[in-house]
Design an enzyme around this catalytic site. Structure first.
Site, mmCIF file in Angstrom:
data_model
loop_
_atom_site.group_PDB
_atom_site.id
_atom_site.type_symbol
_atom_site.label_atom_id
_atom_site.label_comp_id
_atom_site.label_asym_id
_atom_site.label_seq_id
_atom_site.Cartn_x
_atom_site.Cartn_y
_atom_site.Cartn_z
ATOM 1 N N ALA A 297 8.814 20.297 -0.029
ATOM 2 C CA ALA A 297 8.890 20.889 -1.363
ATOM 3 C C ALA A 297 9.243 22.359 -1.219
ATOM 4 O O ALA A 297 8.687 23.061 -0.360
ATOM 5 C CB ALA A 297 7.567 20.719 -2.106
ATOM 6 N N CYS B 8 4.798 -21.170 7.163
ATOM 7 C CA CYS B 8 5.288 -21.447 5.808
ATOM 8 C C CYS B 8 6.249 -22.636 5.781
ATOM 9 O O CYS B 8 6.334 -23.346 4.775
ATOM 10 C CB CYS B 8 5.978 -20.216 5.238
ATOM 11 S SG CYS B 8 4.842 -18.855 4.887
ATOM 12 N N GLU C 261 3.330 15.131 5.232
ATOM 13 C CA GLU C 261 3.325 16.180 4.211
ATOM 14 C C GLU C 261 2.955 17.515 4.840
ATOM 15 O O GLU C 261 2.456 18.408 4.180
ATOM 16 C CB GLU C 261 2.334 15.832 3.099
ATOM 17 C CG GLU C 261 2.665 14.581 2.322
ATOM 18 C CD GLU C 261 1.733 14.379 1.131
ATOM 19 O OE1 GLU C 261 1.323 15.380 0.509
ATOM 20 O OE2 GLU C 261 1.410 13.218 0.840
ATOM 21 N N GLU D 40 6.211 -17.398 -0.113
ATOM 22 C CA GLU D 40 6.675 -18.765 -0.351
ATOM 23 C C GLU D 40 5.523 -19.660 -0.804
ATOM 24 O O GLU D 40 5.684 -20.483 -1.715
ATOM 25 C CB GLU D 40 7.284 -19.357 0.926
ATOM 26 C CG GLU D 40 8.380 -18.507 1.551
ATOM 27 C CD GLU D 40 7.838 -17.628 2.654
ATOM 28 O OE1 GLU D 40 8.371 -17.691 3.774
ATOM 29 O OE2 GLU D 40 6.881 -16.858 2.397
ATOM 30 N N HIS E 123 1.398 -16.151 1.974
ATOM 31 C CA HIS E 123 2.733 -15.576 2.038
ATOM 32 C C HIS E 123 3.456 -15.864 0.720
ATOM 33 O O HIS E 123 3.033 -16.708 -0.076
ATOM 34 C CB HIS E 123 3.504 -16.156 3.217
ATOM 35 C CG HIS E 123 3.056 -15.599 4.536
ATOM 36 N ND1 HIS E 123 3.743 -15.825 5.711
ATOM 37 C CD2 HIS E 123 1.999 -14.822 4.866
ATOM 38 C CE1 HIS E 123 3.133 -15.211 6.709
ATOM 39 N NE2 HIS E 123 2.066 -14.602 6.214
ATOM 40 N N SER F 231 9.119 20.444 14.136
ATOM 41 C CA SER F 231 8.996 19.774 15.438
ATOM 42 C C SER F 231 9.428 18.317 15.349
ATOM 43 O O SER F 231 10.022 17.778 16.285
ATOM 44 C CB SER F 231 7.555 19.883 15.946
ATOM 45 O OG SER F 231 6.652 19.194 15.102
#
Length: 374
Positions: free
Chosen positions: A154, A84, A294, A52, A50, A302
């Site tokens: 697009a 951690c 896409e 940390e 992680h 929908s």
């Protein structure tokens, strides 16, 4: 909280974005002595250190008595890696600054409380808004058990997605296509509808930028996915999935599975289409945190009709395709009034080469008003 705290937390948020730890959240961390950065770390991938821990390892013995900045509350539970908080305490960190608390409802006991019980000063809230935005997809995934959905569109200046002959390559410029490939690397899966596969035979891989290929998802209610398509032919190299209905032919599923395509069955809607709410939950159950759609106008419509997309990415090319061109990047009835229309909150406008690119979080005013009145 000081200006130094905000500055160093902003740095932690910045480096967090270098990682690809899905299905875990992106997290960044900084060990500092006053304004001086001693070490940095981020969660590189699931199962690895992680943020940390990465920062503490880089700091070594010099971490003692210093301040640790971390974008998400340190974990206090055993997962793919140990807690951690144990390592933070062992490193003799004097002070911990946390941007935002852990929203995970499955975590018992807070890391903040554990650190405070060990005599460490803890502050929460530095750059909290940006930190929450950073983990927004994961927060939805972990709290609602469904995938976060981005929708990419697009179109031309006059709202067309193809010419009158159906030609659509390429409306947007090469810079926009590079940006789309970058977006793919930021999502666990990329999704299209079966009509897009039949019409365009896309690969849906990452080619223009460095990065991993997302899982490719085809929404295909009747399992018409052509076995000769590029996606099926490369399914054993790039994970590929077909989402279909419970009524789709089993014979077609057997053929696709033999070729390496995974098949997910969901309930059918009244129109015989895939239940997309169920589809996003099924993907989340397979550790898909975020999906980039896409797809064509029908699939986009929908999804918007159900208020499912969480974020929009729209590329507008400075071309005019005329009234006989293929209309609408989105095929849906739409709202009755402009005030009810879904809209991008705090939109970010950029230039991608000669195209305009606008992105941001989607809000649904009508949905919000129903929630308020209920």
């Amino acid at each position: 909280m000081t200006d130094v705290d905000d500055k160093l937390m902003a740095r932690a948020i910045e480096i967090a974005q270098q990682g690809d730890p899905s299905p875990n959240p992106p997290v960044g961390s900084v060990v500092a002595d006053g304004e001086t950065i001693v070490a940095e770390g981020f969660h590189q991938a699931a199962g690895m250190d992680h943020a940390e821990i990465a920062a503490l390892k880089e700091a070594g013995g010099s971490a003692e008595g210093k301040t640790l900045y971390v974008t998400l509350e340190p974990c206090n539970h055993e997962g793919r890696t140990p807690p951690c908080v144990d390592e933070i305490i062992k490193a003799k960190i004097k002070r911990v600054v946390v941007a935002t608390r852990d929203p995970n409802p499955h975590v018992e006991g807070g890391g903040v409380e554990r650190l405070e019980a060990a005599g460490i000063e803890v502050l929460v809230g530095a750059q909290e808004k940006d930190a929450k935005r950073l983990v927004e997809p994961w927060t939805k995934y972990i709290t609602q058990e469904t995938a976060y959905l981005g929708l990419k569109l697009a179109a031309s200046l006059d709202g067309r997605i193809a010419t009158r002959t159906g030609a659509s390559k390429w409306i947007t410029c090469s810079d926009s296509r590079v940006r789309v490939h970058l977006l793919r690397t930021k999502h666990d899966a990329v999704m299209v509808g079966i009509n897009t596969v039949i019409a365009d035979d896309p690969r849906l891989t990452v080619r223009e930028v460095p990065g991993r290929n997302p899982i490719r998802v085809v929404v295909d209610s009747k399992l018409r996915l052509p076995t000769g398509s590029q996606m099926v032919q490369t399914a054993k190299e790039v994970p590929t999935c077909a989402v279909t209905t419970v009524d789709a032919p089993r014979e077609a599923e057997d053929v696709l599975v033999e070729l390496g395509v995974s098949v997910i069955r969901v309930p059918a809607t009244a129109e015989g289409r895939c239940d997309m709410r169920a589809a996003l939950k099924e993907l989340a159950a397979r550790e898909v945190v975020s999906v980039l759609c896409e797809g064509g106008a029908e699939l986009a419509g929908s999804l918007l009709a159900l208020a499912l997309p969480d974020q929009m990415h729209v590329f507008v090319a400075p071309v005019l395709l005329g009234p006989r061109g293929r209309p609408g990047a989105v095929d849906w009835a739409g709202p009755e009034n402009p005030s009810d229309a879904p809209r991008i909150e705090s939109p970010r406008w950029e230039l991608c080469g000669c195209d305009a690119y606008v992105s941001g979080r989607l809000v649904y005013p009508k949905k919000a008003s129903r929630t308020t009145s209920s």
